[in-house]
Scaffold this active site. Sequence first.
Site, PDB file in Angstrom:
ATOM      1  N   GLU A  48      42.523  16.993  12.272  1.00 58.31           N
ATOM      2  CA  GLU A  48      43.412  17.962  12.902  1.00 58.31           C
ATOM      3  C   GLU A  48      44.644  17.292  13.338  1.00 58.31           C
ATOM      4  OE1 GLU A  48      42.113  21.115  15.601  1.00 58.31           O
ATOM      5  OE2 GLU A  48      40.458  21.506  14.213  1.00 58.31           O
ATOM      6  N   LYS A  50      38.000  15.460   7.281  1.00 55.33           N
ATOM      7  CA  LYS A  50      39.109  16.415   7.688  1.00 55.33           C
ATOM      8  C   LYS A  50      39.386  15.869   9.140  1.00 55.33           C
ATOM      9  CE  LYS A  50      38.928  20.966   8.069  1.00 55.33           C
ATOM     10  NZ  LYS A  50      39.295  21.093   9.635  1.00 55.33           N
ATOM     11  N   GLU A  52      46.336  26.137   8.096  1.00 54.49           N
ATOM     12  CA  GLU A  52      45.633  27.368   8.689  1.00 54.49           C
ATOM     13  C   GLU A  52      46.469  28.096   9.622  1.00 54.49           C
ATOM     14  OE1 GLU A  52      42.094  26.438  11.088  1.00 54.49           O
ATOM     15  OE2 GLU A  52      42.031  28.338  11.891  1.00 54.49           O
ATOM     16  N   ASP A  84      33.962  21.526  12.256  1.00 53.01           N
ATOM     17  CA  ASP A  84      33.685  21.825  13.776  1.00 53.01           C
ATOM     18  C   ASP A  84      33.178  23.196  14.446  1.00 53.01           C
ATOM     19  OD1 ASP A  84      36.091  22.320  13.738  1.00 53.01           O
ATOM     20  OD2 ASP A  84      36.573  20.769  15.377  1.00 53.01           O
ATOM     21  N   SER A  85      33.511  24.140  13.571  1.00 46.66           N
ATOM     22  CA  SER A  85      33.276  25.387  13.812  1.00 46.66           C
ATOM     23  C   SER A  85      31.806  25.926  13.880  1.00 46.66           C
ATOM     24  CB  SER A  85      33.837  26.404  12.614  1.00 46.66           C
ATOM     25  OG  SER A  85      33.396  26.049  11.416  1.00 46.66           O
ATOM     26  N   ASP A 129      34.249  17.415   9.229  1.00 45.08           N
ATOM     27  CA  ASP A 129      35.438  17.443  10.314  1.00 45.08           C
ATOM     28  C   ASP A 129      35.116  16.376  11.426  1.00 45.08           C
ATOM     29  OD1 ASP A 129      37.063  19.492   9.755  1.00 45.08           O
ATOM     30  OD2 ASP A 129      36.349  21.002  11.276  1.00 45.08           O
TER      31      ASP A 129
HETATM   32  O1  KIV Z   1      35.978  23.909  11.307  1.00 49.70           O
HETATM   33  C1  KIV Z   1      36.174  24.803  10.550  1.00 49.70           C
HETATM   34  O2  KIV Z   1      35.262  25.484  10.115  1.00 49.70           O
HETATM   35  C2  KIV Z   1      37.487  24.629   9.854  1.00 49.70           C
HETATM   36  C3  KIV Z   1      37.891  25.541   8.760  1.00 49.70           C
HETATM   37  C4  KIV Z   1      38.339  26.724   9.640  1.00 49.70           C
HETATM   38  C5  KIV Z   1      39.032  25.131   8.044  1.00 49.70           C
HETATM   39  O3  KIV Z   1      37.956  23.700  10.367  1.00 49.70           O
HETATM   40 NA    NA Z   2      37.559  22.519  11.966  1.00 54.12          NA
END
Ligand code: KIV
Ligand code: NA
Length: 263
Positions: free
Chosen positions: A114, A112, A181, A45-46, A84
């Site tokens: 969180e 993934k 992280e 989600d970055s 994510d």
């Molecule tokens: O969204 C992302 O890029 C991440 C990584 C930094 C692990 O979750």
């Molecule tokens: Na992320």
Amino acid sequence: QLAVTIPSLRAMRAAGQKIAMLTCYDASFAALMDRCGVEILLIGDSLGMVCAGYDSTLPVTVADVAYHTASVVRGRKNALVLADLPFGSYGTREQAYDSCATLMRAGAQMIKIEGGAWLAETVRFLVERGIPVCAHIGLTPQFVHQLGGYKVQGKTTEGAEQLKADARALQDAGAAIVLLEAVPAGLGKEVTDMLHVPTIGIGAGPDCSGQVLVMHDLLGVFPGRKARFVKNFMDGQTSIDAAVGAYVAAVKDGSFPAPEHCF
Ligand code: KIV
Ligand code: NA
């Protein structure tokens, strides 16, 4: 080269071979990273920050992640595709399931999510229904407002104990990977030694089973603030292929992360 799978990642951990992961958001970079030997492509989600220009990951939607996931899937050959769950897409386990189903229809092979031990029940619910899960603990950017910024986690004895309890609960719930992280390097090692599933670190020291970076940080093109754990692998290279290759080699031989990238 063979397709990367959950069993092959487990075998890599058992053999002491480091896992190289990068974020990836489009088909062209997916093809490049795949041929450089990156094992896992993360549609993080970055993307909200590095592609869309938001100042946090919070505005990102499931549809956004699904669009980029489908793009990555069309470009890659062997790498495992990890997507994510964005903010607001897993408030209940049923909502989490629906969000995961959308991402898996787009081609994601693992999801993934969180959060700590409080998420264990959701993780079990997903895993029982055929959704492989990577648990993301430590600094969880979707919690930026609660955390009061992007800060190192697990520095106090209490925080370290909580992180270990979270890791254990999420592994017990069926998580196939635990991502750490921004935690002290010693704690990254402790958690890795404690678990049997692979760990992936970003600012979590050299002893995790693998490493991940945001591709824009690896290439030195993200204009925002740079975290301590970031390294620009374009330095001294003349192509993106070479930079990604250098990252993969540095993860494999354990030279990245170096002490200056660790907490
Ligand atoms: O969204 C992302 O890029 C991440 C990584 C930094 C692990 O979750
Ligand atoms: Na992320």
